[in-house]
Design an enzyme around this catalytic site. Structure first.
Site, PDB file in Angstrom:
ATOM      1  N   ASP A 147       0.829  -1.219   0.000  1.00  3.13           N
ATOM      2  CA  ASP A 147       0.000   0.000   0.000  1.00  3.13           C
ATOM      3  C   ASP A 147       0.861   1.265   0.000  1.00  3.13           C
ATOM      4  OD1 ASP A 147      -2.355   1.400   0.001  1.00  3.13           O
ATOM      5  OD2 ASP A 147      -2.686   1.226   2.162  1.00  3.13           O
ATOM      6  N   GLY A 148       0.318   2.318  -0.580  1.00  2.00           N
ATOM      7  CA  GLY A 148       0.959   3.636  -0.513  1.00  2.00           C
ATOM      8  C   GLY A 148       1.508   4.145  -1.840  1.00  2.00           C
ATOM      9  N   ASN A 149       1.196   3.477  -2.925  1.00  2.00           N
ATOM     10  CA  ASN A 149       1.688   3.929  -4.232  1.00  2.00           C
ATOM     11  C   ASN A 149       1.183   5.327  -4.578  1.00  2.00           C
ATOM     12  OD1 ASN A 149       2.719   1.394  -4.427  1.00  2.00           O
ATOM     13  ND2 ASN A 149       1.340   0.683  -6.045  1.00  2.00           N
ATOM     14  N   ARG A 194       0.075   7.753  -2.574  1.00  2.00           N
ATOM     15  CA  ARG A 194       0.673   8.794  -1.714  1.00  2.00           C
ATOM     16  C   ARG A 194       2.122   9.050  -2.090  1.00  2.00           C
ATOM     17  NH1 ARG A 194      -1.145   5.972   3.599  1.00  2.00           N
ATOM     18  NH2 ARG A 194      -1.779   4.440   2.023  1.00  2.00           N
ATOM     19  N   TRP A 195       2.826   8.007  -2.491  1.00  2.00           N
ATOM     20  CA  TRP A 195       4.227   8.171  -2.927  1.00  2.00           C
ATOM     21  C   TRP A 195       4.284   9.147  -4.095  1.00  2.00           C
ATOM     22  CZ3 TRP A 195       7.120   7.638  -7.320  1.00  2.00           C
ATOM     23  CH2 TRP A 195       8.518   7.506  -7.171  1.00  2.00           C
ATOM     24  N   ARG A 201      -0.853   9.476  -9.844  1.00  2.00           N
ATOM     25  CA  ARG A 201      -0.845   8.244  -9.042  1.00  2.00           C
ATOM     26  C   ARG A 201      -0.263   7.061  -9.801  1.00  2.00           C
ATOM     27  NH1 ARG A 201      -4.102   7.682  -4.607  1.00  2.00           N
ATOM     28  NH2 ARG A 201      -4.512   5.513  -5.138  1.00  2.00           N
ATOM     29  N   HIS A 212       2.249   3.631  -8.986  1.00  2.42           N
ATOM     30  CA  HIS A 212       2.034   2.199  -9.244  1.00  2.42           C
ATOM     31  C   HIS A 212       3.204   1.634 -10.059  1.00  2.42           C
ATOM     32  CE1 HIS A 212      -1.870   2.482  -7.492  1.00  2.42           C
ATOM     33  NE2 HIS A 212      -2.398   3.200  -8.457  1.00  2.42           N
ATOM     34  N   GLU A 218     -12.337  -4.430  -3.849  1.00  2.00           N
ATOM     35  CA  GLU A 218     -12.892  -3.073  -3.735  1.00  2.00           C
ATOM     36  C   GLU A 218     -12.159  -2.078  -4.636  1.00  2.00           C
ATOM     37  OE1 GLU A 218     -12.168  -5.065  -1.031  1.00  2.00           O
ATOM     38  OE2 GLU A 218     -14.286  -5.573  -0.762  1.00  2.00           O
ATOM     39  N   LEU A 260      10.626 -20.582  -5.306  1.00  2.00           N
ATOM     40  CA  LEU A 260       9.599 -19.744  -4.666  1.00  2.00           C
ATOM     41  C   LEU A 260       8.266 -19.858  -5.406  1.00  2.00           C
ATOM     42  CD1 LEU A 260       8.977 -17.239  -2.701  1.00  2.00           C
ATOM     43  CD2 LEU A 260       9.504 -15.823  -4.697  1.00  2.00           C
ATOM     44  N   SER A 276      -8.066  -4.627   5.123  1.00  2.00           N
ATOM     45  CA  SER A 276      -8.679  -4.253   3.837  1.00  2.00           C
ATOM     46  C   SER A 276      -9.109  -5.469   3.010  1.00  2.00           C
ATOM     47  CB  SER A 276      -7.741  -3.348   3.025  1.00  2.00           C
ATOM     48  OG  SER A 276      -7.422  -2.183   3.756  1.00  2.00           O
TER      49      SER A 276
HETATM   50  C1  IPE Z   1      -5.394  -2.615  -0.062  1.00  2.00           C
HETATM   51  O1  IPE Z   1      -5.074  -1.262  -0.146  1.00  2.00           O
HETATM   52  C2  IPE Z   1      -5.336  -3.253  -1.415  1.00  2.00           C
HETATM   53  C3  IPE Z   1      -4.015  -3.391  -2.004  1.00  2.00           C
HETATM   54  C4  IPE Z   1      -2.885  -3.007  -1.464  1.00  2.00           C
HETATM   55  C5  IPE Z   1      -3.970  -4.044  -3.279  1.00  2.00           C
HETATM   56  P1  IPE Z   1      -6.194  -0.135  -0.302  1.00  2.00           P
HETATM   57  O2  IPE Z   1      -5.480   1.150  -0.432  1.00  2.00           O
HETATM   58  O3  IPE Z   1      -7.160  -0.512  -1.343  1.00  2.00           O
HETATM   59  O4  IPE Z   1      -6.937  -0.241   1.106  1.00  2.00           O
HETATM   60  P2  IPE Z   1      -7.718   0.877   1.932  1.00  2.00           P
HETATM   61  O5  IPE Z   1      -8.692   1.521   0.996  1.00  2.00           O
HETATM   62  O6  IPE Z   1      -6.708   1.860   2.440  1.00  2.00           O
HETATM   63  O7  IPE Z   1      -8.375   0.122   3.047  1.00  2.00           O
HETATM   64  C1  IPE Z   2      -1.638   0.351  -3.320  1.00  2.00           C
HETATM   65  O1  IPE Z   2      -1.455   1.714  -3.368  1.00  2.00           O
HETATM   66  C2  IPE Z   2      -1.841  -0.258  -4.686  1.00  2.00           C
HETATM   67  C3  IPE Z   2      -3.241  -0.611  -4.996  1.00  2.00           C
HETATM   68  C4  IPE Z   2      -4.230  -0.596  -4.139  1.00  2.00           C
HETATM   69  C5  IPE Z   2      -3.528  -1.051  -6.345  1.00  2.00           C
HETATM   70  P1  IPE Z   2      -2.660   2.729  -3.340  1.00  2.00           P
HETATM   71  O2  IPE Z   2      -3.095   2.993  -4.738  1.00  2.00           O
HETATM   72  O3  IPE Z   2      -3.725   2.259  -2.426  1.00  2.00           O
HETATM   73  O4  IPE Z   2      -1.954   4.015  -2.746  1.00  2.00           O
HETATM   74  P2  IPE Z   2      -2.490   4.979  -1.613  1.00  2.00           P
HETATM   75  O5  IPE Z   2      -2.897   4.114  -0.464  1.00  2.00           O
HETATM   76  O6  IPE Z   2      -3.633   5.742  -2.188  1.00  2.00           O
HETATM   77  O7  IPE Z   2      -1.329   5.843  -1.271  1.00  2.00           O
HETATM   78 MG    MG Z   3      -4.067   2.472  -0.470  1.00  2.00          MG
END
Ligand code: IPE
Ligand code: IPE
Ligand code: MG
Length: 231
Positions: free
Chosen positions: A12-14, A16-17, A25, A29, A59, A123, A188
């Site tokens: 998670d966090g792509n 925001r990065w 965004r 990714h 989701e 793996l 999540s």
């Molecule tokens: C969970 O992250 C799904 C993946 C990392 C693929 P999300 O960004 O979708 O989750 P929430 O919305 O913060 O709960």
């Molecule tokens: C996780 O990063 C990757 C996917 C859910 C596909 P996000 O896209 O959720 O990045 P944030 O959480 O908005 O930073």
């Molecule tokens: Mg996220």
């Protein structure tokens, strides 16, 4: 110290990065795929048996059509680009989730890649795509119900062991360590059944900044845990 066979990661966090750098965004990714490469390689070298990565939740399809189609494109590109390298490193690929949502081209590429890598013995890389932990339990329940109707199993014989054989991660070792990046403290709808006795590791690091050194920190932390399993 318990042996570490299966690591699962909520990457998670792509977004925001990228936003922190005033970038779209999608570039977050894209950068996230580099972290995937790094971590897959590190796990293969460490002799980890299974690495399960949450790539797209059930989701996540509710995001903007533009972001979803970019994510599909990146997924397809990465699959095509990486399959030879995965094969060279003896890595097996397993994709879990409801793939019917994906464009047929992606479904076919995913099937081809899994077939090509099926007999590898290093793996096992599991990619969770359009996956939800609740969906997994429901689809397993539907299969068990079908087996019961067909007379292959008696309702009174259903137990934890045979039920788990219908889940997406049947035949994989239990998840030992679950990592979530980006500071969010939630599941999540990732693996639910399979994390019954996993150790959790949360880090503020955003997924595109995650790498082998970050993985080592998580593993070192795991190695200090005392797993009691209720005993
Ligand atoms: C969970 O992250 C799904 C993946 C990392 C693929 P999300 O960004 O979708 O989750 P929430 O919305 O913060 O709960
Ligand atoms: C996780 O990063 C990757 C996917 C859910 C596909 P996000 O896209 O959720 O990045 P944030 O959480 O908005 O930073
Ligand atoms: Mg996220």
């Amino acid at each position: 110290m318990s042996t570490l066979k299966h690591i699962a990661i909520i990457m998670d966090g792509n977004g925001r990065w990228a936003t922190k750098r005033s970038l779209p965004r999608i570039l977050g990714h894209q950068q996230g795929i580099k972290a995937v490469r790094d971590v897959v390689k590190a796990c293969a070298i460490r002799g980890i048996k299974t690495l399960t990565l949450f790539a797209f939740s059930s989701e996540n399809k509710n995001r903007s059509a533009k972001e979803v189609s970019w994510l599909f494109k990146l997924f397809l590109g990465a699959l095509k680009q990486e399959v030879k390298k995965l094969n060279k490193h003896n890595i097996r690929l397993k994709i879990i989730g409801n793939m019917s949502l994906f464009p047929t081209k992606i479904q076919q590429t995913a099937l081809d890649a899994q077939a090509l890598l099926a007999s590898n013995t290093g793996l096992t890389l599991v990619i969770a795509a359009n996956y939800g932990g609740q969906w997994d339990i429901v689809q397993a329940t539907a299969k068990v119900a079908q087996a019961a109707v067909a007379g292959d199993i008696k309702a009174s014989d259903i137990n934890v062991e045979n039920f788990s054989q219908y889940l997406s991660l049947a035949n994989e070792p239990n998840v030992d360590l679950l990592i979530r990046t980006s500071g969010e403290l939630r599941i999540s709808n990732f693996l639910l059944w399979d994390i019954a006795y996993s150790e959790f590791y949360f880090t503020e690091t955003l997924w595109p900044d995650f790498n082998e050194a970050e993985l080592n920190k998580a593993v070192d932390n795991f190695n200090q845990r005392n797993r009691r399993y209720g005993e």
